[in-house]
Design a protein around this motif. Structure first.
Motif, PDB file in Angstrom:
ATOM      1  N   UNK A 149       1.279   3.694   2.318  1.00 12.71           N
ATOM      2  CA  UNK A 149       2.536   3.164   2.833  1.00 12.71           C
ATOM      3  C   UNK A 149       3.310   4.264   3.555  1.00 12.71           C
ATOM      4  N   UNK A 150       3.703   3.983   4.775  1.00 10.30           N
ATOM      5  CA  UNK A 150       4.603   4.853   5.529  1.00 10.30           C
ATOM      6  C   UNK A 150       5.849   4.032   5.820  1.00 10.30           C
ATOM      7  N   UNK A 190       8.566  -0.697   6.605  1.00 12.35           N
ATOM      8  CA  UNK A 190       7.431  -0.043   5.983  1.00 12.35           C
ATOM      9  C   UNK A 190       6.145  -0.611   6.571  1.00 12.35           C
ATOM     10  N   UNK A 191       5.161   0.267   6.702  1.00 14.26           N
ATOM     11  CA  UNK A 191       3.872  -0.132   7.263  1.00 14.26           C
ATOM     12  C   UNK A 191       2.767   0.299   6.314  1.00 14.26           C
ATOM     13  N   UNK A 192       1.878  -0.610   5.995  1.00 15.56           N
ATOM     14  CA  UNK A 192       0.732  -0.259   5.151  1.00 15.56           C
ATOM     15  C   UNK A 192      -0.453   0.134   6.016  1.00 15.56           C
ATOM     16  N   UNK A 233       8.400  -0.823  13.451  1.00 13.63           N
ATOM     17  CA  UNK A 233       7.706   0.350  12.925  1.00 13.63           C
ATOM     18  C   UNK A 233       6.280   0.353  13.445  1.00 13.63           C
ATOM     19  N   UNK A 234       5.792   1.545  13.769  1.00 11.12           N
ATOM     20  CA  UNK A 234       4.416   1.649  14.232  1.00 11.12           C
ATOM     21  C   UNK A 234       3.810   2.963  13.743  1.00 11.12           C
ATOM     22  N   UNK A 290      12.069   9.446   6.398  1.00  9.45           N
ATOM     23  CA  UNK A 290      10.675   9.017   6.413  1.00  9.45           C
ATOM     24  C   UNK A 290      10.102   9.177   4.999  1.00  9.45           C
ATOM     25  N   UNK A 291       9.221   8.246   4.628  1.00  8.28           N
ATOM     26  CA  UNK A 291       8.636   8.258   3.291  1.00  8.28           C
ATOM     27  C   UNK A 291       7.149   7.943   3.364  1.00  8.28           C
ATOM     28  N   UNK A 292       6.381   8.633   2.528  1.00 10.39           N
ATOM     29  CA  UNK A 292       4.945   8.371   2.427  1.00 10.39           C
ATOM     30  C   UNK A 292       4.577   8.137   0.972  1.00 10.39           C
ATOM     31  N   UNK A 293       3.761   7.125   0.736  1.00  4.17           N
ATOM     32  CA  UNK A 293       3.279   6.809  -0.612  1.00  4.17           C
ATOM     33  C   UNK A 293       1.769   6.637  -0.543  1.00  4.17           C
ATOM     34  N   UNK A 294       1.063   7.304  -1.452  1.00  2.00           N
ATOM     35  CA  UNK A 294      -0.394   7.213  -1.412  1.00  2.00           C
ATOM     36  C   UNK A 294      -0.995   7.472  -2.787  1.00  2.00           C
ATOM     37  N   UNK A 295      -2.289   7.212  -2.890  1.00  2.00           N
ATOM     38  CA  UNK A 295      -3.022   7.422  -4.134  1.00  2.00           C
ATOM     39  C   UNK A 295      -3.539   6.116  -4.691  1.00  2.00           C
TER      40      UNK A 295
END
Length: 118
Positions: free
Chosen positions: A33-34, A50-52, A69-70, A95-100
């Motif tokens: 997710x960004x 938010x963009x997956x 968002x792009x 800006x936010x990043x989620x991962x894992x």
């Protein structure tokens, strides 16, 4: 980890446009997710868009039809195109990043100021 660096914030008149950019320090291809959040003075931080990595996008109701968002995976950059800006869009945009595997990793940028005023 991933470092995020926002840019593009500015002072703009109502009805104007801005494009924010979030440059990541590594590939965002695998980042689930960004997103873009914003926080106005005296208010809580809220999710704007938010963009997956699967292509799904989510928007705050008040920005639907105005913001887009792009993701550019080749440039490791996420953009937020903001049109028809209103004074109530004034805020610091993060800006936010989620991962894992269980979305356990989370990273934030330092923010960029957007001010909409005549």
């Amino acid at each position: 980890q991933v470092q995020l660096d926002e840019s593009g914030g500015d002072l703009v008149q109502p009805g104007g446009s801005l494009r924010l950019a979030c440059a990541a320090s590594r590939s965002i291809f695998s980042i689930n997710l960004m997103g873009w959040y914003r926080q106005a003075p005296g208010k809580q931080r809220e999710l704007v868009a938010r963009s997956s990595n699967g292509g799904t996008t989510t928007y705050l109701d008040s920005v639907k039809g105005r913001f887009t968002i792009s993701r550019d995976n080749a440039k490791n950059t996420v953009y937020l195109q903001m049109n028809s800006l209103k004074p109530e869009d004034t805020a610091v945009y993060y800006c936010n990043a989620v991962w894992g595997p269980t979305l356990e990793n989370n990273s934030w940028g330092r923010g960029t100021q957007v001010t909409v005023s005549s």
